[in-house]
Design an enzyme around this catalytic site. Sequence first.
Site, mmCIF file in Angstrom:
data_model
loop_
_atom_site.group_PDB
_atom_site.id
_atom_site.type_symbol
_atom_site.label_atom_id
_atom_site.label_comp_id
_atom_site.label_asym_id
_atom_site.label_seq_id
_atom_site.Cartn_x
_atom_site.Cartn_y
_atom_site.Cartn_z
ATOM 1 N N CYS A 78 0.795 -1.240 0.000
ATOM 2 C CA CYS A 78 0.000 0.000 0.000
ATOM 3 C C CYS A 78 0.825 1.285 0.000
ATOM 4 O O CYS A 78 0.842 2.019 -0.972
ATOM 5 C CB CYS A 78 -0.938 -0.008 1.199
HETATM 6 N N1 LIG Z 1 -2.544 -6.278 1.240
HETATM 7 C C1 LIG Z 1 -3.159 -5.288 1.832
HETATM 8 O O1 LIG Z 1 -2.965 -5.054 3.025
HETATM 9 C C2 LIG Z 1 -4.161 -4.420 1.085
HETATM 10 C C3 LIG Z 1 -5.017 -3.600 1.837
HETATM 11 C C4 LIG Z 1 -5.962 -2.835 1.186
HETATM 12 C C5 LIG Z 1 -6.016 -2.847 -0.206
HETATM 13 N N2 LIG Z 1 -5.165 -3.624 -0.939
HETATM 14 C C6 LIG Z 1 -5.310 -3.606 -2.400
HETATM 15 O O2 LIG Z 1 -6.019 -4.767 -2.813
HETATM 16 C C7 LIG Z 1 -5.538 -5.221 -4.075
HETATM 17 C C8 LIG Z 1 -5.067 -6.664 -3.966
HETATM 18 O O3 LIG Z 1 -3.978 -6.710 -3.064
HETATM 19 P P1 LIG Z 1 -3.512 -8.046 -2.354
HETATM 20 O O4 LIG Z 1 -2.618 -7.626 -1.256
HETATM 21 O O5 LIG Z 1 -4.679 -8.926 -2.047
HETATM 22 O O6 LIG Z 1 -2.662 -8.724 -3.525
HETATM 23 P P2 LIG Z 1 -2.094 -10.218 -3.564
HETATM 24 O O7 LIG Z 1 -0.920 -10.192 -4.467
HETATM 25 O O8 LIG Z 1 -1.966 -10.761 -2.190
HETATM 26 O O9 LIG Z 1 -3.260 -11.039 -4.262
HETATM 27 C C9 LIG Z 1 -3.700 -10.770 -5.551
HETATM 28 C C10 LIG Z 1 -4.056 -12.095 -6.206
HETATM 29 O O10 LIG Z 1 -4.658 -11.793 -7.470
HETATM 30 C C11 LIG Z 1 -4.274 -12.809 -8.388
HETATM 31 N N3 LIG Z 1 -4.520 -12.318 -9.734
HETATM 32 C C12 LIG Z 1 -3.825 -11.423 -10.459
HETATM 33 N N4 LIG Z 1 -4.421 -11.215 -11.649
HETATM 34 C C13 LIG Z 1 -5.531 -11.995 -11.672
HETATM 35 C C14 LIG Z 1 -6.565 -12.205 -12.625
HETATM 36 N N5 LIG Z 1 -6.575 -11.568 -13.793
HETATM 37 N N6 LIG Z 1 -7.529 -13.094 -12.337
HETATM 38 C C15 LIG Z 1 -7.507 -13.757 -11.160
HETATM 39 N N7 LIG Z 1 -6.570 -13.582 -10.211
HETATM 40 C C16 LIG Z 1 -5.599 -12.696 -10.474
HETATM 41 C C17 LIG Z 1 -2.825 -13.070 -8.046
HETATM 42 O O11 LIG Z 1 -2.409 -14.340 -8.531
HETATM 43 C C18 LIG Z 1 -2.855 -12.993 -6.510
HETATM 44 O O12 LIG Z 1 -3.080 -14.259 -5.934
HETATM 45 C C19 LIG Z 1 -4.444 -4.234 -4.467
HETATM 46 O O13 LIG Z 1 -5.012 -3.228 -5.276
HETATM 47 C C20 LIG Z 1 -4.003 -3.659 -3.142
HETATM 48 O O14 LIG Z 1 -3.450 -2.371 -3.279
HETATM 49 C C21 LIG Z 1 -4.246 -4.423 -0.305
#
Ligand SMILES: NC(=O)c1ccc[n+]([C@@H]2O[C@H](COP(=O)([O-])OP(=O)(O)OC[C@H]3O[C@@H](n4cnc5c(N)ncnc54)[C@H](O)[C@@H]3O)[C@@H](O)[C@H]2O)c1
Length: 424
Positions: A265
């Site tokens: 983030c």
């Molecule tokens: N991690 C955090 O603390 C957090 C908090 C709030 C918001 N976010 C936001 O949420 C979003 C996701 O973050 P995250 O931490 O869960 O990421 P992550 O990398 O943990 O998980 C994302 C998943 O999406 C999958 N993926 C990618 N492209 C795909 C597609 N086309 N179809 C299906 N699956 C697909 C990946 O393989 C991965 O497993 C980001 O925009 C991030 O900024 C994250």
Amino acid sequence: MPNEPGSKVVIIGQGYVGLPVAIRACEMGFDVIGHDIDVARAELLNAGESFIEDISPARLAAALATGRYRASADPEDLGGFDVAVISVPTPLSEGTPDLSFIEEATYALARHLRPGGTVVLESTTYPGTTEELVRPILEEGSGLRAGIDFHLGYSPERIDPGNLDWTFENTPKVVSGLTEACLEKIDAFYSRLVDQTVPVRSPREAELTKLLENTFRHVNIALVNELAMFAGDLGIDIWEAIDAASTKPFGYMRFTPGPGVGGHCLPIDPSYLSWRVRQSLGLTFRFVELANDVNDHMPDYVVRRLISALNDRELSVKGRRILLLGLAYKKNTADDRQSPTTAIIGQLKSLGADLVAADPHVDADRSRADVTRVPCDVDQVRAADAVVILVDHDGFDFDMVAAEASFVLDTRHCIKDGKNVEYL
Ligand SMILES: NC(=O)c1ccc[n+]([C@@H]2O[C@H](COP(=O)([O-])OP(=O)(O)OC[C@H]3O[C@@H](n4cnc5c(N)ncnc54)[C@H](O)[C@@H]3O)[C@@H](O)[C@H]2O)c1
């Protein structure tokens, strides 16, 4: 009813954000497909292996046992969805927002979108993404119209990995929709998953809410980081000043210095906002640029402080055993994405340090850090010429470190008044 338990929910992306949403939706009675393009990840989840601390293996097993949660890498399993949530990564590519993951996920959903369906974007992104990027892909791919034939909106995730007090369920969730009807549907869906929803006027306000929250944090961390550097040079104890300021019951919020920011983030999201401001208005978001500059240079400062402390002891970094405590980007999490420790490791290695690191949370096989791993025990602490505390994990025995180490650089103020300790 599409938002009633029993209807089909698909969560695109089964990472830190998507998996908790999927499991909660299953627990609340929905039929859930957790879709992820990573075949190995989907297989692991179906085998009951959770790689995310917030979802225990027992909770995952219970969801799988209901028969209402399944992970899948097959896009055909998206068919027939009532509600779809997009929670895929939004990284930066050479300083520019990379929305390719959102695009790919939206194309996959568009093929299966039916009249009455609902699509919610949760990935963090700049204001305008839902309406300008997601909407046209869904409309062109399905032949349906957003706000008329299907519902569309944005709801930012506020998940704080490792936080036991504020979970997905009890953290208020901001929701939005393209139209009043869209908002109603999306609000009804999330009201089943969380204790409290916070409806806002449109997806743009919801998108900005998330970036405001993260930019606020980023800027305030940069403020205390810069202050910590000045205070150190002025011979003032910044930590005592922060503790004292934190007693003010109003108008102040506590932030503490550290070796830099990490995770998915803070190093990324504010740059989405500054990119949008530059692209749309031709202006510079100065607070974000300044905060990036300060926070990005904190690893350099930590290394400089270590060099100087060793120098005072007539030691050089070269050949010295240095034990780093913590590889994750923050306390009590296994997440080491964008962790400032990576830069510190790189610099100390290039200076020829005999470098080792301990982190009880970050799995050595999954770690991004190129460093020899050791336990944080008495032998390792005694063997080190310097111990550098980078993360304040509860699992570290800081009393032992204080008692046994010949020198500690404590960037998180974990040791209270130890001798042979320097603070950031
Ligand atoms: N991690 C955090 O603390 C957090 C908090 C709030 C918001 N976010 C936001 O949420 C979003 C996701 O973050 P995250 O931490 O869960 O990421 P992550 O990398 O943990 O998980 C994302 C998943 O999406 C999958 N993926 C990618 N492209 C795909 C597609 N086309 N179809 C299906 N699956 C697909 C990946 O393989 C991965 O497993 C980001 O925009 C991030 O900024 C994250």
